[in-house]
Design an enzyme around this catalytic site. Structure first.
Site, PDB file in Angstrom:
ATOM      1  N   CYS A  51     -14.067  74.827  48.066  1.00  0.00           N
ATOM      2  CA  CYS A  51     -12.651  74.494  48.260  1.00  0.00           C
ATOM      3  C   CYS A  51     -11.836  75.743  48.600  1.00  0.00           C
ATOM      4  CB  CYS A  51     -12.089  73.830  47.003  1.00  0.00           C
ATOM      5  SG  CYS A  51     -10.357  73.340  47.128  1.00  0.00           S
ATOM      6  N   GLN A 238     -12.963  57.523  30.144  1.00  0.00           N
ATOM      7  CA  GLN A 238     -13.869  58.611  30.485  1.00  0.00           C
ATOM      8  C   GLN A 238     -13.561  59.093  31.902  1.00  0.00           C
ATOM      9  OE1 GLN A 238     -15.962  60.228  28.592  1.00  0.00           O
ATOM     10  NE2 GLN A 238     -15.924  58.910  26.772  1.00  0.00           N
ATOM     11  N   ASP A 331     -16.530  58.765  18.454  1.00  0.00           N
ATOM     12  CA  ASP A 331     -16.119  59.497  19.652  1.00  0.00           C
ATOM     13  C   ASP A 331     -14.677  59.957  19.455  1.00  0.00           C
ATOM     14  OD1 ASP A 331     -15.796  60.547  22.171  1.00  0.00           O
ATOM     15  OD2 ASP A 331     -15.611  58.615  23.180  1.00  0.00           O
ATOM     16  N   CYS A 357     -16.059  65.599  22.993  1.00  0.00           N
ATOM     17  CA  CYS A 357     -15.522  66.319  24.147  1.00  0.00           C
ATOM     18  C   CYS A 357     -15.182  67.760  23.776  1.00  0.00           C
ATOM     19  CB  CYS A 357     -14.278  65.604  24.697  1.00  0.00           C
ATOM     20  SG  CYS A 357     -12.923  65.471  23.513  1.00  0.00           S
TER      21      CYS A 357
END
Length: 400
Positions: A51, A238, A331, A357
């Site tokens: 990029c 997610q 989670d 996470c």
């Protein structure tokens, strides 16, 4: 090069390359050589970033690393977190990396700069916005809205400081714009025309008092475990569909033939609906909107999911409550689940699936489970945020 030359052996948690002596070198990757003058000689894993906005754009941090270096970084972040708490998994699976252009949710920023509007991610460590003309992480449906949004906001009067949250749902893209408010019929019609012309699933405006839908031809849903679930504003999803699938694969495998499962911090029911049937699943969630969406979807689908509205940080399931289940899946948000982990450790449940996470908070909770008699049986690193230092994981704990 001089004798002071050192080799980069790994990527640190914040993205710098690190030598064996502990020297941190920005932008370096394993295999690079760095001299005393700081000049980096590229190694076999150092590639040209795809990029043009890298490294200025804060959306990515590791585009200079090839696939092998990225995979090693994701795996090491998870393994090092476990080692920090003296935990060694029986099995460490090769990491799953989400492919380019797969991110299905993101927040962009926009402001007026002279006569033009700039829109994109912020620069790393700055409030300056990189005016996006390409993006290798956003799903094509999200990136396709950048130019139309720029054109829409260019005609908006006054000072402009806007946040735009985009999410890919079943019906298409939902857009939530914070920082503008239509003050007359022309502005209202401009927003409606934009939503219709771009085929948005929903357009919401937040003028400081919460998002209000201005355009939603049909109720917006996201399919979880073959069940369409209403998608409230700000609900967690997610970041990639393939990453979600990787986590679900682990959860289904590890929960196995469990007849009763407690899904804690369940959100909309990402895991609950995939695991339910014939297993019965308790889906506990503190966010009321997510809880109600999960509850309604369970009733409509007939799936054996019982949705419970409960703040597990302040009021975790007790050890006695947890002991009634064959398996527990949790989670939690980035802060982890300290109090809930303590209750699980004190329970008699034999299997825990922990999705995280944040490897650091996971490791602290994992230590609590280990101290309660659990063994870390398997660890699966997941890199959903491609080219980012943000790493996720799935883990299985069993009682010895």
């Amino acid at each position: 090069m001089s004798e002071a030359v050192e080799q980069i052996i790994r990527i640190a948690a914040k993205g710098d390359g690190v030598t064996a002596s502990g020297r941190h070198v920005k932008g370096a990757v394993p295999g690079d050589m760095v001299g005393a003058d700081g000049i980096v000689e590229r190694g076999p894993h150092h590639i040209d970033p795809p990029c043009r906005h890298f490294p200025r754009c804060g959306g990515c941090e590791l585009q200079q690393a090839d696939e092998a270096a990225l995979a090693e970084f994701v795996s090491q972040r998870v393994a090092f977190a476990a080692e920090s708490q003296e935990l060694v998994p029986d099995t460490l699976i090769a990491p799953h990396l989400s492919p380019p252009r797969s991110r299905r949710r993101a927040t962009l920023h926009a402001r007026r700069a002279g006569k033009k509007v700039v829109i994109g991610f912020r620069e790393r460590g700055s409030h300056q916005i990189v005016d996006m003309v390409e993006c290798h992480i956003l799903a094509p449906a999200l990136f396709a809205l950048v130019d139309p949004l720029r054109a829409l906001l260019a005609h908006w009067p006054g000072k402009l400081a806007v946040d735009i949250s985009l999410t890919l749902a079943d019906q298409g893209v939902t857009a939530e714009i914070r920082g503008i408010s239509p003050e007359n019929l022309a502005q209202t019609e401009a927003l409606s025309d934009f939503a219709r012309e771009q085929g948005l699933a929903r357009l919401s405006i937040d003028d400081g008092y919460g998002p209000e839908p201005m355009w939603e031809p049909e109720p917006v849903t996201v399919t979880l475990g073959c069940v369409p679930v209403s998608l409230p504003h700000g609900a967690f999803l997610q970041p990639t569909a393939d990453g979600e699938a990787a986590l679900l694969t682990a959860a289904k495998e590890w929960c196995g033939d469990a007849a009763t499962i407690a899904d804690l911090f369940s959100g909309l029911g990402t895991f609950a609906f995939a695991l339910a049937g014939p297993a019965k699943v308790l889906a506990a969630e503190a966010d009321r909107a997510a809880h109600l969406a999960c509850q309604a979807a369970a009733r409509a689908s007939g799936k054996p999911v019982h949705s419970l509205h409960r703040d597990l940080f302040r009021d975790p399931l007790t050890a006695d409550e947890i002991s009634r289940f064959d398996c527990v899946l949790l989670d939690p948000p980035r802060a982890g689940a300290r109090n809930q982990a303590d209750m699980i450790a004190q329970s008699s449940v034999g299997r825990v699936v922990y999705i995280s996470c944040n490897p650091q908070s996971w490791a602290r909770d994992a230590r609590r489970l280990a101290d309660g008699g659990f063994r870390l049986a398997e660890l699966r690193p997941v890199g959903q945020f491609r080219w980012s230092t943000h790493v996720e994981l799935a883990s299985l704990f069993v009682r010895d």
